[in-house]
Motif scaffolding. Structure first.
Motif, mmCIF file in Angstrom:
data_model
loop_
_atom_site.group_PDB
_atom_site.id
_atom_site.type_symbol
_atom_site.label_atom_id
_atom_site.label_comp_id
_atom_site.label_asym_id
_atom_site.label_seq_id
_atom_site.Cartn_x
_atom_site.Cartn_y
_atom_site.Cartn_z
ATOM 1 N N SER A 83 28.485 -42.725 -26.456
ATOM 2 C CA SER A 83 28.842 -42.133 -25.153
ATOM 3 C C SER A 83 27.668 -41.352 -24.578
ATOM 4 C CB SER A 83 30.069 -41.228 -25.289
ATOM 5 O OG SER A 83 29.776 -40.084 -26.070
ATOM 6 N N MET A 84 26.891 -40.709 -25.442
ATOM 7 C CA MET A 84 25.704 -39.988 -24.978
ATOM 8 C C MET A 84 24.696 -40.962 -24.381
ATOM 9 S SD MET A 84 25.306 -37.484 -28.280
ATOM 10 C CE MET A 84 23.600 -37.098 -27.976
ATOM 11 N N LYS A 85 24.498 -42.095 -25.030
ATOM 12 C CA LYS A 85 23.518 -43.068 -24.558
ATOM 13 C C LYS A 85 23.956 -43.726 -23.258
ATOM 14 C CE LYS A 85 21.869 -45.861 -27.736
ATOM 15 N NZ LYS A 85 21.899 -46.788 -28.886
ATOM 16 N N ARG A 86 25.258 -43.891 -23.097
ATOM 17 C CA ARG A 86 25.757 -44.592 -21.909
ATOM 18 C C ARG A 86 25.673 -43.747 -20.645
ATOM 19 N NH1 ARG A 86 30.562 -47.540 -25.159
ATOM 20 N NH2 ARG A 86 29.515 -49.547 -25.457
ATOM 21 N N VAL A 87 25.422 -42.445 -20.792
ATOM 22 C CA VAL A 87 25.209 -41.618 -19.603
ATOM 23 C C VAL A 87 24.040 -42.199 -18.815
ATOM 24 C CG1 VAL A 87 24.503 -39.351 -18.782
ATOM 25 C CG2 VAL A 87 26.186 -39.538 -20.622
ATOM 26 N N GLY A 88 22.922 -42.374 -19.535
ATOM 27 C CA GLY A 88 21.791 -43.199 -19.147
ATOM 28 C C GLY A 88 21.285 -43.167 -17.728
ATOM 29 N N ARG A 89 20.904 -44.400 -17.270
ATOM 30 C CA ARG A 89 20.134 -44.557 -16.042
ATOM 31 C C ARG A 89 20.858 -44.054 -14.807
ATOM 32 N NH1 ARG A 89 19.293 -48.616 -12.171
ATOM 33 N NH2 ARG A 89 20.807 -49.984 -13.136
ATOM 34 N N SER A 90 22.132 -44.375 -14.679
ATOM 35 C CA SER A 90 22.842 -44.017 -13.450
ATOM 36 C C SER A 90 22.934 -42.515 -13.257
ATOM 37 C CB SER A 90 24.246 -44.633 -13.459
ATOM 38 O OG SER A 90 25.004 -44.109 -14.538
ATOM 39 N N GLN A 91 22.909 -41.766 -14.366
ATOM 40 C CA GLN A 91 23.012 -40.308 -14.277
ATOM 41 C C GLN A 91 21.654 -39.623 -14.376
ATOM 42 O OE1 GLN A 91 25.848 -38.862 -13.608
ATOM 43 N NE2 GLN A 91 27.134 -40.675 -13.792
ATOM 44 N N ASN A 92 20.581 -40.409 -14.399
ATOM 45 C CA ASN A 92 19.236 -39.833 -14.487
ATOM 46 C C ASN A 92 19.037 -39.012 -15.758
ATOM 47 O OD1 ASN A 92 17.055 -40.369 -12.857
ATOM 48 N ND2 ASN A 92 17.752 -39.105 -11.170
ATOM 49 N N ASN A 93 19.683 -39.439 -16.825
ATOM 50 C CA ASN A 93 19.581 -38.721 -18.093
ATOM 51 C C ASN A 93 18.724 -39.507 -19.083
ATOM 52 O OD1 ASN A 93 21.303 -38.407 -21.057
ATOM 53 N ND2 ASN A 93 20.339 -36.634 -20.108
ATOM 54 N N PHE A 94 17.800 -38.813 -19.709
ATOM 55 C CA PHE A 94 16.886 -39.425 -20.667
ATOM 56 C C PHE A 94 17.189 -38.846 -22.045
ATOM 57 C CE2 PHE A 94 15.188 -39.916 -16.561
ATOM 58 C CZ PHE A 94 14.412 -41.057 -16.554
ATOM 59 N N LEU A 95 17.764 -39.681 -22.884
ATOM 60 C CA LEU A 95 18.186 -39.246 -24.208
ATOM 61 C C LEU A 95 17.207 -39.743 -25.252
ATOM 62 C CD1 LEU A 95 20.382 -38.000 -26.095
ATOM 63 C CD2 LEU A 95 21.382 -40.300 -26.199
ATOM 64 N N GLY A 96 16.699 -38.830 -26.065
ATOM 65 C CA GLY A 96 15.796 -39.189 -27.139
ATOM 66 C C GLY A 96 16.414 -38.898 -28.488
ATOM 67 N N LEU A 97 16.439 -39.910 -29.343
ATOM 68 C CA LEU A 97 16.987 -39.753 -30.685
ATOM 69 C C LEU A 97 15.850 -39.765 -31.695
ATOM 70 C CD1 LEU A 97 20.127 -42.075 -30.543
ATOM 71 C CD2 LEU A 97 19.925 -39.670 -29.930
ATOM 72 N N ILE A 98 15.810 -38.737 -32.521
ATOM 73 C CA ILE A 98 14.797 -38.636 -33.558
ATOM 74 C C ILE A 98 15.500 -38.835 -34.887
ATOM 75 C CG2 ILE A 98 13.065 -37.157 -34.638
ATOM 76 C CD1 ILE A 98 14.205 -36.540 -31.054
#
Length: 867
Positions: A758-773
């Motif tokens: 669900s965090m990843k699906r926020v994604g492009r449409s919401q202008n959110n850049f999620l980085g997983l380490i």
């Protein structure tokens, strides 16, 4: 000595066409470099076939040229554009970081360059009257300026000479479209004729273009002097330089996968490469077939003589026979053959510098079987022959290579290695090696001039040519201790300088202590800084001069770094502090369905089967949750503890007992961050830069089975995950970037995996850049392309070599395995949104900044001693 016309032969330019003094015309095209990874074997094969098809279409033109030129990168201009997107509150830090980085790059690399490829192709002559041709020959030799004036008037204004070439030029453009060839503009056509005379000199491009537009006679406005030590001296208003041309005298017998361009671009200094091609005649006394027959007779005679005398030439004669037989077969099969002249060109300020370049080129080319010679007595010839206006002719004999067109394409023309963004923060350099650097990443940096720049926010932007994905998610994977944390913290710092909301989830709570430690260290010297500034104010009256002096003093004491740290909102979620209770309570920071969903998930994780085993308890919990949520909507401060406290009053003993169990598990545990009475505020979502650390977590290791001791920490992390999702999707007009460290734990359970998704699906449409380490490439694998990663960095993990190569869509073979396994600490494989892959050495350059990324503390004095 070879002969060539030393005069500037261009008398008129129209768009991409240049008219020569003999009435002939050449067409100039730029061919953009196709970015092909050094490990992409299949990609190289396909591109060579495509190039061969384009070259074959040029056979009617008889000849063509290719030039690979090092074009300077205007780093100040790029960084200036990046500064426009930097936030006001950290602007001083951004300015400091980019200015210092600029100095460091120029100090360690020199002038940064991109390699550009150009082609010139002669177009078939049109009918020029005999009078005009004679005028061109006679008047040009006597007085060039008058000739130019007459010819321009006659050819341009009366005949419009270029109109006769429009169809041929269009046809040529169509042929070159397979490699994306682009007509140069009039300014470019003139300027790149001029570049030959500016080698090694610092010049103003705009001024040079204006000079050529004023008169094409200015193309060669440079004093050219052949010097006795085998170089050409150039001198004009910009200064002096030395130029040396190094021709290729011999190619290896087998040129398969030679890839000369790829090797040349690995050299640690800028070079030029020029190729001049001429198609071989296939018929007649001087055709390739006739030459082959004569050569065959000579080889046969020499072989008989060698066998009779027991000569050592038997092996070389046998090799010559094989090559000749292959050529004969090619002629019989109607394959195209070419003669070509290939030369390196280097420039410098001293003979020592030029000789160093020569030595490196000759040594490096020798390793792949290519013989490069000095060409001492023919420097002037090569200098002029390499001009784009000149073509290779039948009479040219010196250092000519003859081979099949398909073999010539093994040079791998029009390719380069590049990764990242044109306008972005410098994060390291491309590493061209396959072998290991034995832990010395500084040697890897010193061996490369290809800086890597990155702006992660480019990933979801539209209208960027060549980008194959808009996915803003990024991942950093690899074994602990390989440099994963260093890269992560560097990317966090760079992107927190931009106009975005930045959040770093720090499960180890290690960043705040390090940042505060460095801040205190720098601030200890601030009294000295203030004293020096006060002295400057007393001594300097000019306001502009004072400004620059004060800024220099502040830089000296790292004041921008301290100001930047002061702009970070550090939050340490320690459950022992009552003020933190409920900071991650869904009933405090979430609303509606999202609040209900995560409340159920954390409760299910808390009680396990005791939540789901009997419908009666689950129904009671959901009813109580609805009631408390309703109270919350009316303005009452409530939290998840209120849900369980309502259940305590149930007349059903099973329900009240399980509610009591939940409350006892929560009390005095990390879970008090999630289960509260809602009296405290949630974590601030509006702070521009937030580092959210959580203390006391006991997370399972990647390969460890989850125990009851881990569950309360996982519950906290699930709530954090939901907080991240909410943080990213609140405002689609605002870029947000989230770094989730230790992200592997999300995949330890189904609930965690669903939250991650669900965090990843926020994604492009919401202008959110999620980085997983995370630690394993398996943690980022997904069958759903919409939740894949646009940018990924993979540090070394010895147990996952093949798995990583497959993820990057690289062939799993000995060379690629060594390429990955031989990476040293601080190196990783990177893939960007353009689909480009490279091995890079991470480097954020400034020690006064990178000290913030340190995480290992020790009181031992000799831990850094060399074994």
């Amino acid at each position: 000595m070879n002969k060539v016309d030393f005069e500037n032969r261009v008398i008129s330019v129209h768009d991409n066409l240049a008219l020569r003094d003999d009435g002939s015309v050449i067409a100039m095209y730029e061919v953009p470099a196709s970015i092909i990874s050094s490990m992409d074997v299949e990609g190289k094969i396909k591109f060579k076939k495509r190039t061969e098809a384009v070259f074959a279409s040029l056979a009617p033109n008889l000849s063509f040229d290719i030039g690979m030129l090092p074009v300077p990168i205007n780093l100040e201009e790029r960084f200036g554009a990046l500064l426009e997107d930097c936030a006001d509150d950290t602007y001083d830090m951004a300015l400091y970081f980019l200015e210092k980085t600029n100095e460091d790059l120029y100090g360690s690399i020199g002038q940064l360059i991109n390699y550009k490829f150009f082609m010139t192709i002669p177009l078939k002559s049109f009918e020029v009257s005999g009078d005009i041709k004679q005028m061109l020959k006679d008047a040009w030799a006597r007085f060039k300026e008058k000739a130019v004036a007459v010819v321009r008037q006659t050819l341009e204004f009366e005949m419009n000479w270029y109109e006769a070439y429009e169809k041929a030029n269009r046809d040529l453009e169509l042929n070159l479209s397979l490699i994306q060839g682009r007509k140069t503009t009039k300014k470019e056509t003139g300027f790149y004729q001029r570049v030959d005379y500016l080698r090694g000199l610092t010049y103003n491009r705009d001024e040079e273009i204006a000079s050529i537009e004023s008169s094409v006679q200015n193309i060669d406005d440079t004093v050219i002097e052949p010097l006795s030590n085998g170089v050409i001296g150039l001198k004009n208003s910009y200064g002096k330089s030395l130029v040396k041309t190094l021709p290729i005298a011999n190619m290896p017998n087998v040129v398969n996968n030679l890839h000369l361009v790829e090797h040349a671009q690995k050299l640690p200094f800028p070079i030029e490469l020029h190729w001049k091609f001429h198609f071989s005649k296939m018929k007649g006394a001087f055709s390739l077939a006739s030459k082959g027959e004569r050569a065959s007779d000579r080889i046969k005679e020499n072989q008989i003589e060698a066998y009779e005398n027991g000569s050592n030439q038997k092996g070389s004669l046998a090799t010559a026979r094989v090559i000749l037989d292959e050529m004969t077969d090619g002629v019989d099969n109607r394959e195209l053959f070419v003669n070509y002249l290939a030369t390196f060109v280097v420039a410098g300020q001293s003979m020592r510098e030029v000789n160093y370049y020569k030595k490196i080129i000759q040594s490096d080319m020798k390793d792949i079987g290519v013989q490069v010679v000095s060409g001492m007595s023919d420097q002037l010839y090569f200098f002029y022959k390499n001009r784009f206006i000149e073509q290779l002719e039948e009479k040219d004999k010196y250092c000519i290579q003859a081979m099949k067109l398909s073999s010539a394409c093994e040079n791998l023309f029009f390719t380069s290695q590049k990764i990242g963004s044109d306008i972005g923060f410098p994060i390291g350099r491309i590493d061209h090696a396959v072998e290991s650097w034995a832990g010395d990443y500084k040697k890897a940096l010193a061996s490369s001039t290809n800086a890597v720049f990155l702006n992660l926010f480019q990933a979801n932007k539209q209208g960027i040519a060549g980008k194959i994905t808009d996915n803003p998610a990024f991942a950093i994977v690899g074994q602990t201790g390989e440099g994963k944390s260093f890269l992560t913290k560097g990317l966090f710092l760079c992107h927190s300088l931009l106009k975005a909301l930045t959040l770093y989830i720090d499960p180890k709570n290690e960043m705040k202590a390090q940042y505060m430690k460095i801040k205190a260290k720098y601030e200890a010297n601030f009294p000295k800084m203030e004293f020096e500034i006060e002295q400057a104010r007393e001594a300097i009256e000019d306001e502009e001069q004072l400004y620059w002096v004060i800024r220099g003093i502040e830089y000296k004491y790292y004041k921008p770094v301290v100001d930047y740290i002061n702009n970070i909102h550090f939050v340490s979620l320690d459950a022992k502090e009552e003020s933190n209770h409920g900071a991650l309570d869904p009933l405090v920071f979430l609303h509606g369905d999202a609040c209900k969903k995560i409340s159920v998930k954390v409760t299910e994780e808390l009680l396990g089967e005791k939540y789901t085993k009997e419908d009666k308890f689950e129904i009671a919990f959901l009813e109580s949750l609805d009631a408390v949520m309703s109270e919350r909507e009316k303005g009452k401060k409530v939290g998840l503890l209120n849900v369980f406290e309502r259940l305590l009053n149930s007349t059903d003993e099973m329900i009240s007992t399980r509610a009591n169990l939940a409350l006892r598990k929560i009390k005095n545990s990390q879970m008090e961050l999630v289960f509260s009475h809602g009296k405290n505020s949630a974590v601030d979502m509006d702070a521009r830069i937030t580092v959210l650390g959580v203390t006391g977590l006991n997370l399972p290791k990647a390969d460890e089975k989850i125990t009851s001791d881990h569950k309360e920490s996982l519950i906290v992390m699930y709530a954090l995950g939901e907080f991240c999702r909410e943080f990213g999707e609140r405002d689609r007009t605002q870029e947000t970037i989230i770094f989730v460290d230790e992200a592997w734990f999300f995949n330890k359970t189904e609930i965690g995996a669903s939250i991650l998704m669900s965090m990843k699906r926020v994604g492009r449409s919401q202008n959110n850049f999620l980085g997983l380490i995370t630690q394993s490439i398996s943690d980022v694998e997904t069958e759903d392309d919409s939740t894949a990663f646009g940018t990924i960095f993979a540090f070394r993990e010895p147990t996952e070599t093949d798995k990583v190569l497959k993820y990057f869509k690289l062939p799993v073979e000995e060379t690629t395995q060594a390429w990955y396994d031989n990476m040293t600490k601080g190196q990783c494989i990177m893939r960007d949104p353009f689909g480009r892959t490279a091995r890079i050495t991470v480097d954020f350059q400034l020690p006064e900044v990178t000290v913030l990324f340190d995480t290992v503390e020790t009181k031992m004095k000799n831990t850094k001693a060399v074994a």
